[in-house]
Scaffold this active site. Structure first.
Site, PDB file in Angstrom:
ATOM      1  N   ASP A 125      18.296  49.142  39.637  1.00  0.00           N
ATOM      2  CA  ASP A 125      19.141  48.064  39.623  1.00  0.00           C
ATOM      3  C   ASP A 125      18.275  46.553  39.092  1.00  0.00           C
ATOM      4  O   ASP A 125      17.086  46.932  38.840  1.00  0.00           O
ATOM      5  CB  ASP A 125      19.229  47.637  41.243  1.00  0.00           C
ATOM      6  CG  ASP A 125      20.329  48.795  41.673  1.00  0.00           C
ATOM      7  OD1 ASP A 125      21.096  48.847  40.909  1.00  0.00           O
ATOM      8  OD2 ASP A 125      20.538  48.850  43.066  1.00  0.00           O
ATOM      9  N   LYS A 152      24.140  45.330  38.054  1.00  0.00           N
ATOM     10  CA  LYS A 152      25.589  44.681  37.870  1.00  0.00           C
ATOM     11  C   LYS A 152      25.077  43.181  37.734  1.00  0.00           C
ATOM     12  O   LYS A 152      26.091  42.325  37.703  1.00  0.00           O
ATOM     13  CB  LYS A 152      26.178  44.762  38.925  1.00  0.00           C
ATOM     14  CG  LYS A 152      26.825  46.426  39.300  1.00  0.00           C
ATOM     15  CD  LYS A 152      27.664  46.630  40.306  1.00  0.00           C
ATOM     16  CE  LYS A 152      27.433  47.949  41.045  1.00  0.00           C
ATOM     17  NZ  LYS A 152      27.310  47.914  42.393  1.00  0.00           N
ATOM     18  N   MET A 158      22.959  38.404  51.074  1.00  0.00           N
ATOM     19  CA  MET A 158      23.539  38.177  49.846  1.00  0.00           C
ATOM     20  C   MET A 158      24.878  37.209  50.119  1.00  0.00           C
ATOM     21  O   MET A 158      25.617  37.046  49.482  1.00  0.00           O
ATOM     22  CB  MET A 158      24.101  39.063  48.820  1.00  0.00           C
ATOM     23  CG  MET A 158      23.110  40.128  48.388  1.00  0.00           C
ATOM     24  SD  MET A 158      21.688  39.744  47.509  1.00  0.00           S
ATOM     25  CE  MET A 158      22.270  39.841  45.888  1.00  0.00           C
TER      26      MET A 158
END
Lengths: 261, 261
Positions: free
Chosen positions: A43, A65, A179
């Site tokens: 990631d 992503k 997040m």
């Protein structure tokens, strides 16, 4: 001795958590898996100081992503994992934090299993633990918090998650939003509407455990203002709850980053 | 060069989590702290395979609360910590799991600070993460769990904790009860009374990550029966929630340990 054909699929795919960023917070098992891997799919949140532990000839594939406009979909990540595993190579899927907490590991495991590929998981230090250690404050102080609740701060499409705010407010728990910085004001508003004391202490952390870590201590009602001065592109964590009352300044908290009034 | 007097208190006391038991799940930072410590105060839950990483001349002090009839009180542990730190030695407080989750670290930190002694914390893999990795099941599967809630399964005097069972049942969260095996039936009863589906999957684990780990998968309503066959003296963890639907048998789950019907 049996020599295995290249497509024998003898190796399970390993999903490993790297912890919050500091390479010192890797587990011994993760370090070994990184060194032994032939293909590593990682990631964006996996620190460069961790990727250098890979073997010199390992293939590193960035499947983050957040890598710009050509973000890879979860379906594409699943497809690449299966494809890599089918080469017979030792495949490692590296995720920031703990793979089993907000990591979508369940979807990757399901895809691999559907393709007949075995999976092993190596846990990692989750951000809540690293944040508590860094701020030197227990998440479950006696008389202040009976539980710890880890909550996602955004949905897959970036919206505010449809939480049961009343239940969260009633829990007598330290709440940790992963997040959630983009929705900090909405999170604070919902919790206050649901009955949580606006004076409840809250802490916003970015880049937990990394050299550029920041921590801000505030009241729930002032949380959103603290967010305004934070780097919103950095991975952020919000801690809310009476247990944070014990978060007095320590040597590693920069005085200018503390805003509790 | 400055030479420090023996009572300079130059070293902060380090509180470190060892993770759930497997030495491979220690962080690199914890391994280094164990090797460098001159005095180690450790819980009963800290594995012997971890304590052998200490320096040969390190002093190991067992302060576990499960060491038999002469259990050490928290007040006494706090006192010993301060006393050890004042010798000027490098003092390490080792706790199973993550020190900041159900470890009463807050009380030890407060006692040390009150004595003017600095503290550093090294996070550890918490049992929930290790259990999820071991069972190969994500705690936050999309559409099945929006949160993870870590709850203590007993009070300081051994009773059932006065949780807000209705809030816990409404959370759409994977619930993880630490050390709750003694109250498994009461926990299941309260959650079902509060509205949680009796068919919700539940998993009971003992000795997570250790060679003698056991896992039992059941429905919430059958949870207490699964407990009856478990070793109640072993550290146990109960996972409850729809996310456990994905906990299909994997290679490391012994068939005889799986009781989902």
């Amino acid at each position: 001795m049996t020599s295995l054909p290249p497509n024998s699929k003898a190796h399970p795919v390993i999903l490993a958590g790297t912890g919050p960023g500091d390479p010192d917070l890797l587990t011994l098992r993760a370090v070994r898996a990184i060194g032994a891997a032939e293909i590593i799919l990682h990631d964006a949140l996996v620190d460069a100081r961790i990727l250098v532990l890979a073997a010199p000839d390992a293939v590193l594939i960035h499947v983050g992503k957040r890598c710009g406009r050509h973000a890879m979909s979860q379906t594409e990540i699943n497809r690449r994992l299966v494809e890599c595993a089918r080469t017979g190579a030792r495949v490692l899927r590296l995720k920031g934090g703990d793979p089993m907490i907000f990591g979508r590991a369940g979807e990757e495991i399901a895809a691999l299993r559907a393709a007949g590929i075995a999976v092993e998981v190596i846990p990692g230090i989750t951000a809540a633990s690293a944040a508590a250690a860094s701020a030197c404050v227990s998440l479950t102080a006696r008389g202040r918090a009976r539980a710890v609740t880890l909550v996602t701060g955004h949905t897959a499409d970036g919206g505010l998650p449809p939480q049961d705010w009343a239940a969260l407010a009633r829990l007598d728990s330290t709440l940790v939003f992963y997040m959630g910085s983009r929705h900090a004001r909405a999170i604070a508003d919902r919790l206050i509407e649901a009955g949580l004391d606006p004076a409840t202490p809250a802490m916003l952390l970015t880049n937990v455990s990394r050299p550029d870590e920041t921590r801000r201590l505030a009241r729930l009602i002032d949380l959103a203002d603290g967010i305004a001065t934070a780097d919103l592109a950095a991975p952020a964590l919000i801690l809310i709850g009476a247990a944070l009352d014990a978060a007095v300044p320590v040597a590693t908290i920069r005085a200018d980053a503390r805003e509790l009034s």
